[in-house]
Design an enzyme around this catalytic site. Structure first.
Site, PDB file in Angstrom:
ATOM      1  N   ILE A 117      43.451  40.069  36.463  1.00  0.00           N
ATOM      2  CA  ILE A 117      43.103  40.622  37.770  1.00  0.00           C
ATOM      3  C   ILE A 117      41.620  40.978  37.774  1.00  0.00           C
ATOM      4  O   ILE A 117      41.098  41.539  36.804  1.00  0.00           O
ATOM      5  CB  ILE A 117      43.954  41.873  38.078  1.00  0.00           C
ATOM      6  N   LEU A 118      40.950  40.659  38.861  1.00  0.00           N
ATOM      7  CA  LEU A 118      39.535  40.977  38.996  1.00  0.00           C
ATOM      8  C   LEU A 118      39.362  42.124  39.999  1.00  0.00           C
ATOM      9  O   LEU A 118      40.065  42.192  41.004  1.00  0.00           O
ATOM     10  CB  LEU A 118      38.766  39.744  39.481  1.00  0.00           C
ATOM     11  N   ASN A 132      40.892  30.131  44.276  1.00  0.00           N
ATOM     12  CA  ASN A 132      42.083  30.150  43.426  1.00  0.00           C
ATOM     13  C   ASN A 132      43.153  29.268  44.051  1.00  0.00           C
ATOM     14  O   ASN A 132      43.208  29.113  45.273  1.00  0.00           O
ATOM     15  CB  ASN A 132      42.608  31.586  43.310  1.00  0.00           C
ATOM     16  N   HIS A 134      47.277  28.833  44.412  1.00  0.00           N
ATOM     17  CA  HIS A 134      48.546  29.548  44.256  1.00  0.00           C
ATOM     18  C   HIS A 134      49.689  28.580  44.567  1.00  0.00           C
ATOM     19  O   HIS A 134      49.618  27.834  45.553  1.00  0.00           O
ATOM     20  CB  HIS A 134      48.603  30.746  45.199  1.00  0.00           C
ATOM     21  N   GLU A 172      39.872  41.317  46.612  1.00  0.00           N
ATOM     22  CA  GLU A 172      40.525  42.305  45.734  1.00  0.00           C
ATOM     23  C   GLU A 172      42.039  42.350  45.898  1.00  0.00           C
ATOM     24  O   GLU A 172      42.736  42.949  45.082  1.00  0.00           O
ATOM     25  CB  GLU A 172      39.928  43.693  45.984  1.00  0.00           C
ATOM     26  N   GLU A 205      48.950  21.052  43.915  1.00  0.00           N
ATOM     27  CA  GLU A 205      47.874  21.781  43.243  1.00  0.00           C
ATOM     28  C   GLU A 205      46.766  20.871  42.744  1.00  0.00           C
ATOM     29  O   GLU A 205      45.571  21.136  42.966  1.00  0.00           O
ATOM     30  CB  GLU A 205      48.435  22.585  42.067  1.00  0.00           C
TER      31      GLU A 205
END
Length: 226
Positions: A117-118, A132, A134, A172, A205
């Site tokens: 996690i960032l 990203n 998913h 976030e 993906e």
């Protein structure tokens, strides 16, 4: 005579820019990984096929020393680095990442199976520069706790007939950033989480992540992403 030639060259360059042409330039891309690197491989293959025209992967960074993704990068002659999270605070870990990113002048960051996690500070620092993939059609089966096989288990438990993958900007909020691209995949009657996971990777993906990277890099070069 030389002075005249230089002036003519400068004029030609200005005319090219005026006509919407640009000198050859690519955006520096860093890929963050934690595991086997199949999504990284999709980007490498996309690049080898000549399809990543607006970007170049300049570094692959892992939070795990033994991640096979590092070998994939080395096979493609891409610089690698390891930033271990264990034993560090979130701030220390992210400072290590930032140091590696700044060292290669990274302009776009791809999270390709990066299982960390960032923080908001980190994502704000690279606003609209982190993407990203998913393994679902966001907003379904996403957010905190939805990763890996858990996503496909939830999809099958719900009985959906169509799933897929989503590439999005990272903020976030887990899986909460603006969607860049999606691709649907049909769910088959006898699917298991494992078979569904494999098909979503192959049909969605591995296709939309490289394509989204090219799109984002192109938009940066065009000045549409600041």
């Amino acid at each position: 005579m030389l002075t005249l030639w230089v002036k003519s060259l400068n004029l030609l360059t200005r005319l090219k820019f005026a006509n919407g042409e640009r000198m050859k330039k690519t955006v520096n891309v860093a890929v963050l990984v934690s595991g086997g690197g199949t999504n990284l491989q999709a980007i490498i293959d996309f690049t080898a096929a000549g399809n990543l025209e607006s970007g170049k992967v300049v570094k692959v960074i892992s939070n795990k020393q033994d991640a096979y993704a590092l070998q994939r990068a080395q096979n493609a002659e891409i610089e690698t680095a390891v930033v271990i999270k264990k034993g560090k605070t979130q701030q220390e870990f992210e400072q290590g990442l930032i140091a590696e990113l700044e060292a290669c002048n990274a302009e776009v960051i791809v999270l390709a199976g990066f299982m960390c996690i960032l923080s908001k500070d980190f994502t704000d620092r690279y606003k609209d520069r982190i993407i990203n993939v998913h393994p679902s059609l966001i907003p379904s089966f996403c957010g905190e706790g939805f990763y890996g096989l858990k996503v496909h288990e939830a999809a099958l438990a719900k009985g959906v007939k169509v799933t897929g993958a989503t590439v999005h900007f990272v903020n976030e909020i887990p899986d909460g950033g603006k969607i860049i691209m999606q691709k649907a995949v049909k769910v088959k009657e006898k699917d298991t989480p494992e078979t569904l996971q494999k098909r979503v990777m192959q049909e969605a993906e591995w296709k939309i992540l490289p394509a989204s990277l090219e799109l984002v890099c192109k938009n940066i070069l065009k000045g549409e992403i600041k």
